[in-house]
Design a protein around this motif. Structure first.
Motif, PDB file in Angstrom:
ATOM      1  N   UNK A 108       0.840  -1.204   0.000  1.00 48.81           N
ATOM      2  CA  UNK A 108       0.000   0.000   0.000  1.00 48.81           C
ATOM      3  C   UNK A 108       0.871   1.248   0.000  1.00 48.81           C
ATOM      4  N   UNK A 109       1.972   1.224   0.741  1.00 46.97           N
ATOM      5  CA  UNK A 109       2.864   2.384   0.756  1.00 46.97           C
ATOM      6  C   UNK A 109       3.451   2.661  -0.616  1.00 46.97           C
ATOM      7  N   UNK A 110       3.797   1.640  -1.349  1.00 50.28           N
ATOM      8  CA  UNK A 110       4.324   1.861  -2.698  1.00 50.28           C
ATOM      9  C   UNK A 110       3.319   2.618  -3.565  1.00 50.28           C
ATOM     10  N   UNK A 115       2.017   7.840  -6.012  1.00 50.42           N
ATOM     11  CA  UNK A 115       1.041   8.834  -6.445  1.00 50.42           C
ATOM     12  C   UNK A 115       1.341  10.212  -5.846  1.00 50.42           C
ATOM     13  N   UNK A 116       1.600  10.246  -4.534  1.00 48.41           N
ATOM     14  CA  UNK A 116       1.835  11.529  -3.879  1.00 48.41           C
ATOM     15  C   UNK A 116       3.148  12.169  -4.342  1.00 48.41           C
ATOM     16  N   UNK A 117       4.194  11.361  -4.480  1.00 47.22           N
ATOM     17  CA  UNK A 117       5.483  11.907  -4.910  1.00 47.22           C
ATOM     18  C   UNK A 117       5.404  12.455  -6.325  1.00 47.22           C
ATOM     19  N   UNK A 167      -1.969  -2.015  10.688  1.00 48.22           N
ATOM     20  CA  UNK A 167      -1.464  -1.519   9.417  1.00 48.22           C
ATOM     21  C   UNK A 167      -1.962  -0.135   9.055  1.00 48.22           C
ATOM     22  N   UNK A 168      -3.181   0.207   9.443  1.00 48.12           N
ATOM     23  CA  UNK A 168      -3.840   1.409   8.931  1.00 48.12           C
ATOM     24  C   UNK A 168      -3.071   2.700   9.157  1.00 48.12           C
ATOM     25  N   UNK A 169      -2.471   2.959  10.329  1.00 49.90           N
ATOM     26  CA  UNK A 169      -1.757   4.242  10.496  1.00 49.90           C
ATOM     27  C   UNK A 169      -0.495   4.379   9.657  1.00 49.90           C
ATOM     28  N   UNK A 170      -0.038   3.289   9.038  1.00 49.94           N
ATOM     29  CA  UNK A 170       1.220   3.328   8.296  1.00 49.94           C
ATOM     30  C   UNK A 170       1.040   3.176   6.785  1.00 49.94           C
ATOM     31  N   UNK A 171      -0.175   3.319   6.305  1.00 52.86           N
ATOM     32  CA  UNK A 171      -0.402   3.180   4.869  1.00 52.86           C
ATOM     33  C   UNK A 171       0.228   4.326   4.068  1.00 52.86           C
ATOM     34  N   UNK A 172       0.549   5.420   4.714  1.00 57.15           N
ATOM     35  CA  UNK A 172       1.247   6.534   4.064  1.00 57.15           C
ATOM     36  C   UNK A 172       2.459   6.890   4.907  1.00 57.15           C
ATOM     37  N   UNK A 173       3.504   7.356   4.250  1.00 58.24           N
ATOM     38  CA  UNK A 173       4.746   7.704   4.938  1.00 58.24           C
ATOM     39  C   UNK A 173       5.257   9.037   4.391  1.00 58.24           C
ATOM     40  N   UNK A 174       5.355  10.032   5.255  1.00 57.40           N
ATOM     41  CA  UNK A 174       5.854  11.331   4.819  1.00 57.40           C
ATOM     42  C   UNK A 174       7.327  11.248   4.419  1.00 57.40           C
ATOM     43  N   UNK A 175       8.101  10.426   5.118  1.00 66.59           N
ATOM     44  CA  UNK A 175       9.506  10.267   4.751  1.00 66.59           C
ATOM     45  C   UNK A 175       9.642   9.617   3.378  1.00 66.59           C
ATOM     46  N   UNK A 176       8.835   8.612   3.109  1.00 68.37           N
ATOM     47  CA  UNK A 176       8.885   7.964   1.797  1.00 68.37           C
ATOM     48  C   UNK A 176       8.462   8.897   0.676  1.00 68.37           C
ATOM     49  N   UNK A 223      13.526  -1.603   2.491  1.00 68.54           N
ATOM     50  CA  UNK A 223      14.362  -2.121   3.585  1.00 68.54           C
ATOM     51  C   UNK A 223      14.027  -1.409   4.886  1.00 68.54           C
ATOM     52  N   UNK A 224      13.899  -0.093   4.821  1.00 67.19           N
ATOM     53  CA  UNK A 224      13.576   0.676   6.029  1.00 67.19           C
ATOM     54  C   UNK A 224      12.187   0.313   6.546  1.00 67.19           C
ATOM     55  N   UNK A 225      11.216   0.193   5.655  1.00 65.96           N
ATOM     56  CA  UNK A 225       9.839  -0.093   6.065  1.00 65.96           C
ATOM     57  C   UNK A 225       9.718  -1.486   6.676  1.00 65.96           C
ATOM     58  N   UNK A 226      10.277  -2.491   6.023  1.00 62.71           N
ATOM     59  CA  UNK A 226      10.172  -3.857   6.538  1.00 62.71           C
ATOM     60  C   UNK A 226      10.899  -3.983   7.876  1.00 62.71           C
TER      61      UNK A 226
END
Length: 301
Positions: A108-110, A115-117, A167-176, A223-226
């Motif tokens: 989901x983060x990918x 899209x956001x980037x 999982x829900x709070x981590x579906x988006x990552x500002x750092x990513x 790698x960082x996310x996992x």
């Protein structure tokens, strides 16, 4: 008869300069070698500080219980501790839960990150810079501060003690998003213009141009996310209560605090090795790819 005028002539400067240059070069090379030895010594010291506890855990996990706290290192190694621990707690279920959470969150983060980037890097819309600044502010906010508010939201939605709650709070990552946006901005805009001339849509451009050319950044973020979600403890501990939804870290803590295994160093070490071994083995198998991805994903202005 020797000529006194010839004997009184001074030495030529050309014969002195090479000797001085050689001494200067030797002293410079000695300094460089000394600094290298100091840096290598510091590196080995820090590596020893990190690896000694892991070696002790690995050693204790394979020793019999009566020999776990002794000074011997090779006193009848056995796999009984790992087998007993695997059957004493549902570590198989914990493994499946952890793999599911890490895989779904990363997938989901990918999608959300891409899209956001792309929107922040190439799409012009009102308030783009302001919204991006708000995303950057989120990087400075520790996730633990949002635990109470996230817990209230999930409680109202009736999602507590579920894998979706983890999982829900981590579906988006500002750092990513920040990392991927910087990578997209480094790519030549002429590639997108050429694709637009050929009639390609934005999704086609994104999937065929931007994503393949930013592969090192995706690998680095994966790698960082996992690693983060594999080792995450506080949030899964708060939102889960049953073994069917617990992750490896929470299961390990519950197993270590149980009365049956609290004083059994062999069992606790075996359980710790079960939790830590997958990431260690994965790094050893793919260390070249891991190091290469971080080297090729540097952030430029």
């Amino acid at each position: 008869m020797n000529n006194p005028l010839k004997m009184s002539l001074p030495l030529k400067p050309n014969t002195i300069r090479p000797a001085r240059k050689n001494r200067v070069l030797r002293s410079a090379s000695l300094k460089v070698r000394t600094l290298q030895m100091l840096w290598h010594g510091m590196g080995f010291a820090f590596a020893a500080l990190w690896i000694i506890p892991f070696v002790w855990v690995a050693r204790t996990a394979f020793l019999p219980k009566e020999s776990a706290i002794t000074s011997g290192w090779f006193q009848g190694w056995t796999f009984d501790n790992l087998i007993n621990v695997w059957h004493a707690a549902p570590f198989g279920q914990y493994f499946l839960n952890t793999l599911l959470v890490c895989g779904v969150v990363l997938a989901v983060q990918f999608v959300t990150l891409t899209m956001a980037a792309y929107a922040f890097a190439r799409v012009r819309f009102a308030g783009r810079d302001l919204i991006f600044l708000l995303f950057l502010v989120q990087i400075m906010v520790p996730p633990d501060i949002l635990i109470f508010s996230n817990y209230q939201v999930l409680n109202e939605m009736g999602l507590l003690d579920t894998k979706l709650a983890i999982m829900l709070p981590y579906f988006a990552s500002s750092f990513g998003i920040f990392l991927l946006r910087q990578s997209f901005k480094q790519l030549p805009y002429e590639l997108e213009e050429a694709a637009c001339v050929e009639g390609a849509s934005r999704l086609h451009i994104l999937s065929r141009i931007y994503v393949p050319l930013s592969r090192p950044v995706y690998v680095s973020f994966a790698i960082v996310s996992v690693s983060f979600h594999w080792n995450d403890f506080l949030w899964p501990l708060i939102v889960t209560n049953s073994d069917s939804n617990r992750l490896l870290t929470v299961g390990l803590a519950m197993f270590a605090k149980s009365t049956e295994s609290g004083a059994q160093w062999s069992d606790v070490s075996a359980a710790t090795l079960i939790v830590a071994a997958p990431l260690m083995v994965g790094f050893l198998l793919f260390q070249r790819q891991v190091i290469g991805s971080f080297m090729h994903s540097g952030i430029k202005g």
